[in-house]
Design an enzyme around this catalytic site. Structure first.
Site, short mmCIF file in Angstrom:
data_model
loop_
_atom_site.label_atom_id
_atom_site.label_comp_id
_atom_site.label_asym_id
_atom_site.label_seq_id
_atom_site.Cartn_x
_atom_site.Cartn_y
_atom_site.Cartn_z
N TYR A 94 -80.67 -38.78 11.37
CA TYR A 94 -80.82 -40.22 11.57
C TYR A 94 -80.64 -40.62 13.03
O TYR A 94 -81.13 -41.67 13.45
CB TYR A 94 -79.81 -40.97 10.70
N THR A 151 -84.34 -36.03 -2.63
CA THR A 151 -85.68 -36.26 -3.15
C THR A 151 -86.78 -36.22 -2.09
O THR A 151 -87.94 -36.00 -2.43
CB THR A 151 -85.75 -37.63 -3.85
N GLN A 381 -78.67 -48.34 -1.34
CA GLN A 381 -78.60 -47.42 -2.47
C GLN A 381 -77.15 -47.14 -2.83
O GLN A 381 -76.37 -46.76 -1.96
CB GLN A 381 -79.29 -46.10 -2.12
N GLN A 412 -75.65 -46.19 0.76
CA GLN A 412 -76.44 -46.16 1.98
C GLN A 412 -77.02 -47.55 2.26
O GLN A 412 -77.65 -48.14 1.38
CB GLN A 412 -77.59 -45.14 1.89
N TYR A 455 -75.91 -39.40 6.45
CA TYR A 455 -76.39 -40.74 6.79
C TYR A 455 -75.69 -41.15 8.09
O TYR A 455 -75.01 -42.16 8.17
CB TYR A 455 -76.09 -41.75 5.68
#
Length: 496
Positions: A94, A151, A381, A412, A455
Site C-alpha cells: 500500500y 481474494t 470492510q 479496513q 494494510y
C-alpha cells in the site's frame, strides 16, 4: 572554508556520488549476467511503477534474478555499496515498500521465481515468491488442494504470507503464514538458508509476521488442505439508515461471537448510500460446508436485519468460489494489473473489548453523512477474524510474530482519489482519519486495538505497537542479530 564554499562542495559531492554508485551498480550486476533496470533506461518507468500512484519513488535499480544464488550476489552488491535492499513480489504494498518506500533502494524483483511444486502424498507445496494468489489457487486446485489467502488474484505471495494472509477460509485453516513450515531465504550476510522451527526457531518465529525485515524470501514451504467438495459464495445487501446501520453492525458483532462453525467466513462491506443519511451495507463471504448448512448458520443474524435484502448465492466447486470472489478470473498474465491512488487505514478490534454501541453509532453516522458528501471513492470492510472456532485465534499468541490472536475484526478503511488518479487530496486523509476516530475516540482510553501490517499506513504514528504489539522488542533484538547493518530497511520495517 567559508559557508558558501562548504555548501558548494556538499552539492558537488551529492551530485557525483549517485552517478558513481549507479555506474558501479550497473557494472556489478552486468558482470554477473543479472538483468536490471536503471533510471534512464527505457524499461525503468514501467518497472518502477507502484500499485498505489500516491507514491513516486525512484529505486537505484530494479534487478530481476533467476536463482537464489543471484539474489545472494545482489545482496552482497547492495551491502558493499551501502544501499538498502528490498524484495518485490506482487508489488501491492500500500505504501510502495516493494520499491523501497523511499528513493534510492536496490529492488530485487522476484517475478522470475514462479515455480510451484506440489507433493500430493504429504499435502505440501513449495511456492516461489514471484507467484500471485491467482497462480497459486489455480495450480493447487489442479491437485485438489487449497491454501488460505486473500481474494485479489494479482497480490503476490511474498508480502501476503510475510505479514498475515487473510481470506474467507482463514477461520477454517488460519492465515497464510500459519501454513508455513519452512522459509527459503537470503539473509543479510548473503547466505542462502532454509529456516525451520527445528533449525532456527527464533528466526522462523520472526519470519512469520515480519519476513521482509530479515531477508529476501525466495520460496515458502507450506501445508495445503484438501479443497472442499462444495463452496457457496453469498452476498446480502441493504440500503440502511444510520439507526439500522448501527443495529446491523452491532448484530453482526454479536453474531460472530456465537458458536458459528469454522466453515463460515465473511465480512461486512460498507459503501456510500444512495442518499444522505444512508449507508449501503453488504454481508459477503464464503461457506465451505454442504450448501444446506448456510441458511441455518446465517438465520440468527438475518433475523435481526431488515427484510428484503438483495441476495446473491453461488454454489459450486471450491475453485469456482475463488474465481467468483476474485471478480471472475484468476488470469493475471493476459490482463495487466490495475493501479489506484489511495490511502488506507486499519483497526484490529480485541475480542475482550468489542466495539461499544456508542462507537458503532458514531461510526455509522459519520459514514452516512460525511461519507455521502466525501469526494473520495471509499469503502470499509469488517473482516471476520475471530469468534469461536476461529483457526486464526486458535494459534498461541506468541507462536508467530503476527501479534493479533485474540481479535474479532480487522477493519479496513480505504479511500481513493477522484478517478483513482494522482494527486491524492488532503481531504482524503482528513476523511479517513475522522472515520477511524469515531471508533477510537468512543472506546476506552486503554483500548488495546491493533492494525494489520498488510494494510500498511505510512502516517500511523504508533505503528510499532499497533502492528507488532508486545512482539516488537523481540523482533528488534533479532533484527540486530541477523541484519545489524539494516540492509533490509523500509518504512514501518523492524528497526535494529
Amino acid at each position: 572554508m567559508s559557508g558558501i564554499l562548504r555548501a558548494v562542495a556538499f552539492v558537488l559531492v551529492a551530485l557525483s556520488c549517485p552517478l558513481t554508485h549507479a555506474s558501479d551498480l550497473r557494472g556489478s550486476l552486468t558482470s554477473l549476467g543479472i538483468n536490471a533496470s536503471f533510471p534512464g533506461d527505457a524499461s525503468y518507468t514501467l518497472a518502477s511503477s507502484p500499485f498505489n500512484l500516491r507514491f513516486t519513488f525512484q529505486p537505484a535499480a530494479i534487478a530481476f534474478p533467476k536463482t537464489a544464488q543471484e539474489v545472494s550476489e545482489i545482496v552482497k552488491i547492495g551491502a558493499a555499496q551501502k544501499l538498502r535492499v528490498v524484495a518485490r513480489s506482487g508489488g501491492h504494498s500500500y505504501i510502495a515498500n516493494g520499491l523501497g518506500g523511499r528513493n534510492g533502494a536496490l529492488v530485487i524483483d522476484l517475478r522470475r521465481f514462479d515455480k510451484i511444486t506440489i507433493d500430493s502424498v504429504k499435502g505440501t507445496a513449495i511456492i516461489e515468491s514471484g507467484n500471485s494468489l491467482g497462480d497459486i489457487a489455480s495450480t493447487l486446485a489442479q491437485a485438489g488442494r487449497a491454501l488460505p489467502h486473500g481474494t485479489c488474484p494479482y497480490v503476490g505471495i511474498g508480502g501476503h504470507a510475510a505479514y498475515g494472509g487473510f481470506g474467507f477460509t482463514s477461520r477454517m485453516w488460519g492465515l497464510t503464514l500459519d501454513t508455513v513450515n519452512a522459509v527459503n531465504i537470503v539473509l543479510a550476510n548473503a547466505t542462502v538458508s532454509r529456516i525451520t522451527n527445528q533449525n532456527n526457531p527464533d528466526l522462523f518465529w520472526a519470519l512469520r509476521g515480519s519476513a521482509g525485515s530479515f531477508g529476501i524470501v525466495t520460496s515458502i514451504e507450506v501445508t495445503t488442505f484438501p479443497a472442499p467438495p462444495s463452496a457457496t459464495v453469498f452476498t446480502y445487501t441493504w440500503n440502511l439508515t444510520v439507526a439500522d446501520t448501527s443495529k446491523g453492525i452491532a448484530a453482526y458483532q454479536s453474531f460472530v461471537q456465537t458458536d458459528i462453525p469454522p466453515q463460515f467466513g465473511c465480512e461486512v462491506n460498507l459503501f456510500r448510500g444512495p442518499a444522505s443519511g444512508t449507508v449501503t451495507f453488504s454481508l459477503t463471504g464464503g461457506w465451505y460446508g454442504p450448501a444446506r448448512g448456510l441458511n441455518s448458520t446465517l438465520a440468527p443474524l438475518l433475523r435481526q436485519m431488515p427484510r428484503g435484502p438483495q441476495i446473491t448465492l453461488n454454489t459450486g466447486t471450491y475453485l469456482n468460489s475463488v474465481v467468483d470472489l476474485a471478480g471472475g478470473s484468476l488470469d493475471t498474465k493476459s490482463q495487466p494489473d490495475s493501479h489506484d491512488t489511495f490511502y488506507a487505514k486499519s483497526l484490529i478490534t480485541p475480542e475482550n473489548s468489542p466495539m461499544s454501541n456508542t462507537a458503532i453509532h458514531a461510526f455509522a453516522d459519520y459514514l452516512a453523512n460525511e461519507g455521502f458528501t466525501s469526494k473520495t471513492d471509499w469503502f470499509v470492510q469488517l473482516e471476520l477474524y475471530g469468534g469461536k472456532n476461529s483457526a486464526i485465534n486458535a494459534v498461541a499468541p506468541d507462536a508467530t510474530a503476527f501479534a493479533h490472536r485474540s481479535s474479532i475484526f480487522t477493519i479496513q478503511f480505504y479511500a481513493s482519489s477522484p478517478g483513482k488518479t494522482p494527486p491524492y487530496p488532503q481531504y482524503g486523509f482528513t476523511f479517513l482519519d475522522g472515520m477511524v476516530k469515531t471508533i477510537t475516540f468512543n472506546s476506552p482510553s486503554n483500548w488495546n486495538y491493533g492494525a494489520y501490517p498488510n494494510y500498511i499506513d505510512d502516517r500511523l504514528v504508533d505503528w510499532r505497537a499497533r502492528y507488532y504489539g508486545a512482539h516488537y522488542g523481540r523482533l528488534m533484538s533479532l533484527k540486530a542479530k541477523y541484519d545489524p547493518h539494516d540492509i533490509f530497511a523500509f518504512p514501518t520495517g523492524i528497526e535494529e
